[in-house]
Scaffold this active site. Structure first.
Site, PDB file in Angstrom:
ATOM      1  CG  HIS A  15      -2.017  -1.002   1.126  1.00 51.78           C
ATOM      2  ND1 HIS A  15      -3.327  -0.652   0.928  1.00 51.78           N
ATOM      3  CD2 HIS A  15      -1.990  -2.353   1.134  1.00 51.78           C
ATOM      4  CE1 HIS A  15      -4.071  -1.748   0.843  1.00 51.78           C
ATOM      5  NE2 HIS A  15      -3.271  -2.797   0.970  1.00 51.78           N
ATOM      6  CG  ASP A 118      -4.552   2.487   1.740  1.00 52.29           C
ATOM      7  OD1 ASP A 118      -3.738   2.097   0.887  1.00 52.29           O
ATOM      8  OD2 ASP A 118      -5.442   1.740   2.220  1.00 52.29           O
TER       9      ASP A 118
END
Ligand code: UDP
Length: 473
Positions: A15, A118
């Site tokens: 990520h 995110d």
């Protein structure tokens, strides 16, 4: 005038890295000053030192990108790995608020133009609103997964039973009907904490100012069109979608060329080696390791296998550790395959391996970054999805994109994949069958398309400019 942006990535390597790559592209094109708020991963893992050296190299690169390490918060256990992780991220909320407040007060005349988060961090949207910072989503997976996630609250009302018990096909705008068992693991069971957390994050996505996504138009055009037409968010306007990928860190470790895996590859013939790697978390129990070993041995192919071990215990299921290969491989396997195989019991420099001319195929868990890296280097995939959204990616790769050979998996029973099936899959990926030729051809095409997308004038390059315009407004 310099524009300030704050980035809030999830802590895992898959990520974090592509988000930092986005930041690099942004500061290279426009006077942005970017501050990352870093949440420490809940577990130390073999990925940790790679992540640390990567962050250190960007921090000392002279680019206007800065890193603030948030104070650590102890994780609390939860039987659902997704709920565990979302709760863990959420427990950092006071620290995120404090860090953003400090960033604002360090330059009172300059507002923060965006908090780019995110998907796992979207619970912080209210912090952004309280501080008057426009929230953006950075989506680390592909457009099909984005479409499914945006559409999930609608699917939730359309499909009343658990997805795992649903007998029909799941219809996502812009894509062919899906077998229910390929939907992401947290979505399968509506009664799980993971499902509740996931749907609540999905609902927040539509209220962001923009969605930046690590894919490119040529790869997923029909799904992107459906999202842009508002079909996935029938009740709200869809935020602007910015497909700016592939965002890849191809120069992660300068020492990679002296890595023993690369030295071993240097001695192998072109396109002869199948590479096995299952992401930052992928590991198998011992009986499955033995079946893979039998399959590799019988396939007679050359192989490079990143083999890590997972005890399956611990809060949030922990992370795999380096494998003790002598203990878990079948007796005599290493001796018998010595001439044509290397088992590496730890983290490997994946991008350098995929870039190597000796690699001809990739047995992959289909994590999105691994997929994009494989596309970039034109390496065909043998799909072995394990968790999260990997089944969806694997299905897309095999059935839609024609970029992967299918490994027959028992999604319902969850049983072992036999050595015979591993042998069949590897032979098909590496041999001279028709399926291999088609997948190889497609891999070559997509490699060119992914490189073109990020070149000046390419689709992702143009979308990056549009994103920059939006952030400058
Ligand atoms: N990776 C690596 N070495 C390893 C395992 C993984 O360099 O031994 C990198 C890989 O290149 C990719 C990332 O870690 O960039 C994993 O991301 P992905 O989305 O593929 O899978 P995840 O770890 O999120 O399941």
């Amino acid at each position: 005038m310099t524009v300030t942006l704050a980035f809030l990535p999830a802590s895992e390597i898959g990520h974090l890295v592509s988000m930092v790559e986005l930041a690099k592209h942004l500061v290279q094109q426009n006077p942005f000053s970017i501050t990352f708020l870093l949440i420490r991963p809940p577990f130390q893992s073999s990925a940790s030192s790679t992540t640390t050296s990567y962050i250190d190299s960007v921090a000392s690169s002279g680019l206007d990108i800065h890193f603030v390490h948030l104070p650590h918060v102890e994780p609390t256990s939860n039987p659902s790995p997704e709920a565990f992780y979302i709760n863990y991220i959420n427990s950092h909320k006071p620290h995120v608020k404090h860090a953003l407040t400090q960033l604002l007060s360090s330059s009172p005349s300059t507002p923060i133009a965006a908090l780019i988060m995110d998907g796992f961090c979207l619970t912080m949207t209210d912090v952004a609103s309280d501080l008057g910072i426009p929230p953006y989503l950075y989506f680390t997976s592909g457009a099909l997964m984005l479409a499914l996630t945006l559409y999930l609250p609608t699917l939730d009302t359309k499909i009343s039973c658990d997805f795992q018990d649903f007998e029909g096909q799941v219809e996502i705008p812009g894509f062919q009907p899906l077998p229910p068992l390929v939907v992401p693991s947290p979505v399968l069971n509506k009664k799980s904490d993971g499902y509740t957390c996931f749907v609540s994050l999905a609902r927040k996505m539509g209220f962001t100012k923009g969605i930046i996504i690590n894919t490119f138009t040529e790869l997923e055009s029909t799904v992107l069109e459906a999202i842009n037409e508002g079909l996935c968010l029938p009740d709200n306007p869809t935020p602007p979608i910015h497909p700016v990928g592939p965002l890849l860190a191809l120069d992660r470790e300068p020492s990679e060329n002296s890595n023993p895996c690369i030295e071993w590859l240097n001695k192998q013939p072109p396109a002869s080696v199948v590479f096995l790697c299952f992401g930052s978390r992928g590991a198998f129990p011992e009986p499955q390791v033995k079946e893979i070993a039998f399959g590799l041995e019988r396939s007679e192919c050359r192989f490079l296998w990143s083999l890590r071990f997972h005890s399956g215990e611990g809060v949030g299921n922990g992370m795999p550790t380096d494998a003790n290969v002598d203990e878990i491989l079948p007796e005599g396997f290493l001796d018998r395959t010595e001439e044509r195989g290397l088992v590496w019991p730890s983290w490997v420099p994946q991008t350098a391996i995929l870039a190597h001319p000796a690699v001809g195929g990739f047995l992959s868990h289909c994590g999105w970054n691994s997929c994009l890296e494989s596309f970039w280097y034109g390496v065909p995939i043998l799909a072995w999805p394990l968790a999260a959204e990997q089944r969806l990616n694997g299905f897309q790769l095999v059935k839609d994109l024609g970029l992967a050979v299918e490994l027959r998996l028992d999604y319902k029973g969850g049983g072992l994949v036999s050595g015979e099936e591993v042998e069949r899959g590897v032979r098909c990926l590496m041999g001279e069958c028709e399926e291999r030729s088609k997948v190889r051809e497609r891999a070559k095409e997509i490699s060119e398309a992914s490189r073109k997308a990020v070149e000046e004038g390419g689709s992702s390059f143009v979308h990056l400019k549009r994103l920059i315009d939006q952030l400058n407004k």
